[in-house]
Design an enzyme around this catalytic site. Structure first.
Site, PDB file in Angstrom:
ATOM      1  N   LYS A   1       0.840  -1.214   0.000  1.00  0.00           N
ATOM      2  CA  LYS A   1       0.000   0.000   0.000  1.00  0.00           C
ATOM      3  C   LYS A   1       0.872   1.261   0.000  1.00  0.00           C
ATOM      4  CE  LYS A   1      -2.139  -1.068   3.873  1.00  0.00           C
ATOM      5  NZ  LYS A   1      -1.399  -2.315   4.194  1.00  0.00           N
TER       6      LYS A   1
ATOM      7  N   ARG B   1      -9.703   0.965   8.530  1.00  0.00           N
ATOM      8  CA  ARG B   1      -9.260  -0.374   8.896  1.00  0.00           C
ATOM      9  C   ARG B   1     -10.360  -1.126   9.637  1.00  0.00           C
ATOM     10  NH1 ARG B   1      -3.758   0.543   8.813  1.00  0.00           N
ATOM     11  NH2 ARG B   1      -2.412  -1.200   8.809  1.00  0.00           N
TER      12      ARG B   1
ATOM     13  N   ARG C   1      11.908  -5.301   5.181  1.00  0.00           N
ATOM     14  CA  ARG C   1      11.694  -3.874   4.822  1.00  0.00           C
ATOM     15  C   ARG C   1      12.609  -2.944   5.625  1.00  0.00           C
ATOM     16  NH1 ARG C   1       5.800  -1.456   5.378  1.00  0.00           N
ATOM     17  NH2 ARG C   1       5.979  -2.410   7.440  1.00  0.00           N
TER      18      ARG C   1
ATOM     19  N   ARG D   1      11.308  -0.903  11.006  1.00  0.00           N
ATOM     20  CA  ARG D   1      10.218  -0.612  11.933  1.00  0.00           C
ATOM     21  C   ARG D   1      10.198  -1.648  13.047  1.00  0.00           C
ATOM     22  NH1 ARG D   1       5.006   0.580   8.183  1.00  0.00           N
ATOM     23  NH2 ARG D   1       4.042  -0.690   9.802  1.00  0.00           N
TER      24      ARG D   1
ATOM     25  N   ARG E   1       0.068  -8.700  13.579  1.00  0.00           N
ATOM     26  CA  ARG E   1      -0.594  -7.703  12.709  1.00  0.00           C
ATOM     27  C   ARG E   1      -1.470  -8.396  11.660  1.00  0.00           C
ATOM     28  NH1 ARG E   1       4.473  -4.801  10.644  1.00  0.00           N
ATOM     29  NH2 ARG E   1       3.055  -3.746   9.198  1.00  0.00           N
TER      30      ARG E   1
HETATM   31  P1  AP5 Z   1       4.878  -1.540   1.836  1.00  0.00           P
HETATM   32  O1  AP5 Z   1       4.554  -0.765   0.611  1.00  0.00           O
HETATM   33  O2  AP5 Z   1       5.598  -0.849   2.941  1.00  0.00           O
HETATM   34  O3  AP5 Z   1       3.564  -2.302   2.355  1.00  0.00           O
HETATM   35  P2  AP5 Z   1       2.296  -1.762   3.152  1.00  0.00           P
HETATM   36  O4  AP5 Z   1       1.111  -2.473   2.608  1.00  0.00           O
HETATM   37  O5  AP5 Z   1       2.273  -0.276   3.158  1.00  0.00           O
HETATM   38  O6  AP5 Z   1       2.673  -2.349   4.560  1.00  0.00           O
HETATM   39  P3  AP5 Z   1       2.568  -1.678   6.022  1.00  0.00           P
HETATM   40  O7  AP5 Z   1       3.306  -2.611   6.934  1.00  0.00           O
HETATM   41  O8  AP5 Z   1       3.064  -0.261   6.012  1.00  0.00           O
HETATM   42  O9  AP5 Z   1       1.092  -1.740   6.259  1.00  0.00           O
HETATM   43  P4  AP5 Z   1       0.415  -1.776   7.597  1.00  0.00           P
HETATM   44  O10 AP5 Z   1      -0.961  -1.671   7.117  1.00  0.00           O
HETATM   45  O11 AP5 Z   1       0.684  -2.895   8.517  1.00  0.00           O
HETATM   46  O12 AP5 Z   1       1.130  -0.582   8.388  1.00  0.00           O
HETATM   47  P5  AP5 Z   1       0.679   0.894   8.707  1.00  0.00           P
HETATM   48  O13 AP5 Z   1       1.891   1.715   8.675  1.00  0.00           O
HETATM   49  O14 AP5 Z   1      -0.492   1.299   7.898  1.00  0.00           O
HETATM   50  O15 AP5 Z   1       5.744  -2.819   1.364  1.00  0.00           O
HETATM   51  C1  AP5 Z   1       6.229  -3.735   2.333  1.00  0.00           C
HETATM   52  C2  AP5 Z   1       7.603  -4.262   1.857  1.00  0.00           C
HETATM   53  O16 AP5 Z   1       7.423  -5.009   0.648  1.00  0.00           O
HETATM   54  C3  AP5 Z   1       8.629  -3.157   1.521  1.00  0.00           C
HETATM   55  O17 AP5 Z   1       9.900  -3.572   1.912  1.00  0.00           O
HETATM   56  C4  AP5 Z   1       8.551  -3.042  -0.003  1.00  0.00           C
HETATM   57  O18 AP5 Z   1       9.776  -2.594  -0.573  1.00  0.00           O
HETATM   58  C5  AP5 Z   1       8.223  -4.466  -0.402  1.00  0.00           C
HETATM   59  N1  AP5 Z   1       7.425  -4.539  -1.611  1.00  0.00           N
HETATM   60  C6  AP5 Z   1       6.448  -3.683  -2.010  1.00  0.00           C
HETATM   61  N2  AP5 Z   1       5.933  -4.085  -3.180  1.00  0.00           N
HETATM   62  C7  AP5 Z   1       6.616  -5.212  -3.515  1.00  0.00           C
HETATM   63  C8  AP5 Z   1       6.535  -6.093  -4.636  1.00  0.00           C
HETATM   64  N3  AP5 Z   1       5.665  -5.895  -5.624  1.00  0.00           N
HETATM   65  N4  AP5 Z   1       7.365  -7.164  -4.652  1.00  0.00           N
HETATM   66  C9  AP5 Z   1       8.256  -7.376  -3.645  1.00  0.00           C
HETATM   67  N5  AP5 Z   1       8.385  -6.566  -2.576  1.00  0.00           N
HETATM   68  C10 AP5 Z   1       7.566  -5.508  -2.525  1.00  0.00           C
HETATM   69  O19 AP5 Z   1       0.150   0.740  10.209  1.00  0.00           O
HETATM   70  C11 AP5 Z   1       1.038   0.447  11.262  1.00  0.00           C
HETATM   71  C12 AP5 Z   1       0.254   0.365  12.565  1.00  0.00           C
HETATM   72  O20 AP5 Z   1      -0.397   1.635  12.834  1.00  0.00           O
HETATM   73  C13 AP5 Z   1      -0.896  -0.656  12.569  1.00  0.00           C
HETATM   74  O21 AP5 Z   1      -0.443  -1.962  12.886  1.00  0.00           O
HETATM   75  C14 AP5 Z   1      -1.809  -0.062  13.655  1.00  0.00           C
HETATM   76  O22 AP5 Z   1      -1.309  -0.340  14.942  1.00  0.00           O
HETATM   77  C15 AP5 Z   1      -1.683   1.442  13.418  1.00  0.00           C
HETATM   78  N6  AP5 Z   1      -2.700   1.933  12.468  1.00  0.00           N
HETATM   79  C16 AP5 Z   1      -2.466   2.501  11.267  1.00  0.00           C
HETATM   80  N7  AP5 Z   1      -3.628   2.838  10.669  1.00  0.00           N
HETATM   81  C17 AP5 Z   1      -4.615   2.483  11.534  1.00  0.00           C
HETATM   82  C18 AP5 Z   1      -6.036   2.565  11.484  1.00  0.00           C
HETATM   83  N8  AP5 Z   1      -6.672   3.054  10.405  1.00  0.00           N
HETATM   84  N9  AP5 Z   1      -6.736   2.095  12.543  1.00  0.00           N
HETATM   85  C19 AP5 Z   1      -6.110   1.601  13.644  1.00  0.00           C
HETATM   86  N10 AP5 Z   1      -4.757   1.482  13.742  1.00  0.00           N
HETATM   87  C20 AP5 Z   1      -4.026   1.919  12.697  1.00  0.00           C
END
Ligand code: AP5
Length: 216
Positions: free
Chosen positions: A13, A88, A127, A160, A171
């Site tokens: 994402k 979410r 990552r 992270r 997660r």
């Molecule tokens: P990346 O693009 O970073 O993936 P992502 O889907 O953004 O993963 P996140 O871990 O950031 O999502 P998340 O939803 O858990 O975390 P968030 O920060 O929102 O890619 C991941 C890796 O894969 C990278 O190394 C990349 O290079 C690689 N990659 C990408 N595309 C690729 C491909 N095609 N092939 C191979 N490799 C590839 O949330 C973190 C925390 O915040 C949550 O756990 C929660 O506690 C809190 N939080 C955030 N939003 C909310 C909400 N709305 N409600 C409640 N809590 C929330």
């Protein structure tokens, strides 16, 4: 255009939201980034969010919804939205719909990126991100030119805390049912588009842009 990127942790994402928001002229909002910035700044909100993030749990809706609605009420949100990591939960989705409806707007499309879970664990545990500009790397699929240094701004790369294997599994457990519930919610609204998230990042960008071709 107001878009949501939906999908489990690690589906790409953040990677895709940065590219699409730039190309489509949209404001990229990541609630995960907002919480991490607040935690780094040591605010009360950040301290509270950090407890949940470290456990791989969701930050409670009453905190998250208020923060997001405040952000989308800012003037720069008028150019369009690329939401990454929000909503979410169903209450978050309902609050977002209600807030947009009040200003005569709505979500146009929800792009649901899907990747097998075994691949997600490898993506997240490998990552690294830039602590200065937020650029995202992966030790195997997208390594930086120099170890530990961001190609784009020269900032330091770090992992992270919630990308440790045990927290990654927590997660995935936390998000699985909510992600399916949101897919159903937006499917009923006729806004959901499933996107295969396997292959190179360029392939996935092309699929996402193809899905947006007929969104005005
Ligand atoms: P990346 O693009 O970073 O993936 P992502 O889907 O953004 O993963 P996140 O871990 O950031 O999502 P998340 O939803 O858990 O975390 P968030 O920060 O929102 O890619 C991941 C890796 O894969 C990278 O190394 C990349 O290079 C690689 N990659 C990408 N595309 C690729 C491909 N095609 N092939 C191979 N490799 C590839 O949330 C973190 C925390 O915040 C949550 O756990 C929660 O506690 C809190 N939080 C955030 N939003 C909310 C909400 N709305 N409600 C409640 N809590 C929330």
């Amino acid at each position: 255009m107001r878009l949501i990127l939906l999908g489990l942790p690690g589906v790409g994402k953040g990677t895709q939201a940065k590219i699409l928001a730039t190309r489509q002229g949209l404001l990229h909002i990541s609630t995960g980034d907002m919480f991490r910035e607040a935690a780094a700044a040591g605010t009360e909100l950040g301290k509270r969010a950090q407890e949940f993030m470290s456990a791989g749990a969701l930050v409670p809706d009453e905190v998250t919804i208020g923060m997001l609605l405040e952000r989308i009420a800012q003037p720069d949100a008028a150019k369009g939205l690329m939401l990454d990591g929000f909503p979410r939960t169903i209450p978050q989705a309902e609050a977002l719909d209600a807030a947009l409806a009040k200003q005569g707007d709505q979500i146009d499309r929800v792009l649901y990126i899907q990747v097998p879970e075994a691949e997600l664990v490898a993506r997240l545990t490998g990552r690294w991100s830039c602590s200065n500009c937020g650029a995202i790397y992966h030790m195997q699929s997208k390594p930086p030119k120099a170890a530990g240094v961001c190609d784009e701004c020269g900032g330091a790369l770090s992992q992270r805390a919630d990308d440790q294997p045990a927290t990654v599994n927590a997660r995935l457990d936390t998000n699985r049912a909510w992600t399916e519930a949101l897919a159903e919610f937006y499917g009923k609204q006729g806004k959901l588009e499933a996107i295969d998230g396997t292959g190179s990042p360029d392939d996935i960008t092309a699929r996402l842009e193809g899905a947006l071709a007929n969104v005005s």
